[in-house]
Design a protein around this motif. Structure first.
Motif, short mmCIF file in Angstrom:
data_model
loop_
_atom_site.label_atom_id
_atom_site.label_comp_id
_atom_site.label_asym_id
_atom_site.label_seq_id
_atom_site.Cartn_x
_atom_site.Cartn_y
_atom_site.Cartn_z
N LYS A 178 0.84 -1.19 0.00
CA LYS A 178 0.00 0.00 0.00
C LYS A 178 0.88 1.25 0.00
O LYS A 178 1.89 1.29 0.71
N PRO A 179 0.51 2.25 -0.77
CA PRO A 179 1.29 3.50 -0.71
C PRO A 179 1.08 4.20 0.64
O PRO A 179 0.04 4.08 1.27
N ILE A 180 2.10 4.93 1.04
CA ILE A 180 2.01 5.67 2.30
C ILE A 180 1.09 6.85 2.09
O ILE A 180 1.21 7.61 1.13
N SER A 181 0.15 7.02 3.00
CA SER A 181 -0.77 8.15 2.90
C SER A 181 -0.82 8.89 4.23
O SER A 181 -0.53 8.34 5.28
N SER A 182 -1.21 10.12 4.15
CA SER A 182 -1.26 10.97 5.34
C SER A 182 -2.50 10.64 6.16
O SER A 182 -3.57 10.41 5.61
N PRO A 183 -2.38 10.67 7.49
CA PRO A 183 -3.57 10.47 8.32
C PRO A 183 -4.49 11.69 8.33
O PRO A 183 -5.63 11.60 8.75
N VAL A 184 -3.98 12.81 7.84
CA VAL A 184 -4.76 14.05 7.77
C VAL A 184 -5.03 14.35 6.29
O VAL A 184 -4.09 14.36 5.48
N PRO A 185 -6.27 14.60 5.91
CA PRO A 185 -6.56 14.92 4.50
C PRO A 185 -5.82 16.18 4.04
O PRO A 185 -5.69 17.15 4.79
N GLU A 186 -5.34 16.15 2.80
CA GLU A 186 -4.55 17.28 2.28
C GLU A 186 -5.30 18.61 2.27
O GLU A 186 -4.67 19.65 2.51
N PRO A 187 -6.60 18.65 2.00
CA PRO A 187 -7.27 19.97 2.02
C PRO A 187 -7.28 20.63 3.40
O PRO A 187 -7.52 21.82 3.50
N TRP A 188 -7.01 19.88 4.44
CA TRP A 188 -6.99 20.45 5.80
C TRP A 188 -5.67 21.14 6.13
O TRP A 188 -5.59 21.86 7.13
N TYR A 189 -4.62 20.93 5.35
CA TYR A 189 -3.30 21.47 5.67
C TYR A 189 -3.29 22.98 5.89
O TYR A 189 -2.75 23.46 6.90
N PRO A 190 -3.84 23.78 4.97
CA PRO A 190 -3.78 25.24 5.20
C PRO A 190 -4.55 25.67 6.45
O PRO A 190 -4.08 26.53 7.20
N THR A 191 -5.71 25.07 6.68
CA THR A 191 -6.50 25.43 7.85
C THR A 191 -5.78 25.07 9.13
O THR A 191 -5.72 25.87 10.08
N LEU A 192 -5.22 23.87 9.17
CA LEU A 192 -4.47 23.45 10.36
C LEU A 192 -3.25 24.33 10.57
O LEU A 192 -2.91 24.66 11.72
N ALA A 193 -2.59 24.73 9.50
CA ALA A 193 -1.41 25.60 9.62
C ALA A 193 -1.79 26.93 10.25
O ALA A 193 -1.15 27.38 11.21
N VAL A 194 -2.85 27.55 9.75
CA VAL A 194 -3.27 28.85 10.27
C VAL A 194 -3.71 28.74 11.73
O VAL A 194 -3.32 29.55 12.57
N LEU A 195 -4.53 27.74 12.02
CA LEU A 195 -5.03 27.60 13.39
C LEU A 195 -3.92 27.31 14.39
O LEU A 195 -3.85 27.92 15.45
N MET A 196 -3.04 26.39 14.05
CA MET A 196 -1.97 26.03 14.99
C MET A 196 -0.97 27.16 15.16
O MET A 196 -0.49 27.41 16.27
N LEU A 197 -0.64 27.86 14.09
CA LEU A 197 0.27 28.99 14.22
C LEU A 197 -0.38 30.12 15.03
O LEU A 197 0.30 30.76 15.84
N ALA A 198 -1.66 30.34 14.83
CA ALA A 198 -2.35 31.38 15.60
C ALA A 198 -2.37 31.04 17.09
O ALA A 198 -2.07 31.89 17.94
N VAL A 199 -2.71 29.79 17.42
CA VAL A 199 -2.71 29.38 18.82
C VAL A 199 -1.31 29.47 19.40
O VAL A 199 -1.11 29.95 20.53
N GLY A 200 -0.31 29.03 18.66
CA GLY A 200 1.07 29.10 19.12
C GLY A 200 1.52 30.52 19.38
O GLY A 200 2.19 30.80 20.38
N LEU A 201 1.15 31.44 18.50
CA LEU A 201 1.53 32.84 18.69
C LEU A 201 0.80 33.46 19.88
O LEU A 201 1.38 34.27 20.61
#
Length: 78
Positions: free
Chosen positions: A6-29
């Motif tokens: 089986k090919p390696i796949s991400s446990p997180v869907p790719e369309p969620w990447y930008p949203t997760l990036a913004v949310l996590m960076l905002a919380v971190g800041l």
């Protein structure tokens, strides 16, 4: 010995990447800002090492995963 692999796949869907990036960076800041405010406004006698370490660790985790998802969202697969 030829098994179907089986090919390696991400446990997180790719369309969620930008949203997760913004949310996590905002919380971190926000957590980082609260850390700096705590350090600037409390005296040396009133500071708590446990609170400093916890706040720093939480900020570090959110900024780290936010940076990871920002790289993934921009096409840099690490």
């Amino acid at each position: 010995m030829a098994q179907s692999v089986k090919p390696i796949s991400s446990p997180v869907p790719e369309p969620w990447y930008p949203t997760l990036a913004v949310l996590m960076l905002a919380v971190g800041l926000i957590v980082t800002a609260s850390f700096f405010i705590y350090e600037a406004t409390s005296s040396k006698k009133n500071r708590s090492l446990a609170k400093e370490l916890t706040t720093g660790a939480v900020a570090s985790v959110f900024l780290g995963f936010g940076s990871l998802f920002l790289l993934l969202a921009s096409g840099v697969y690490v």
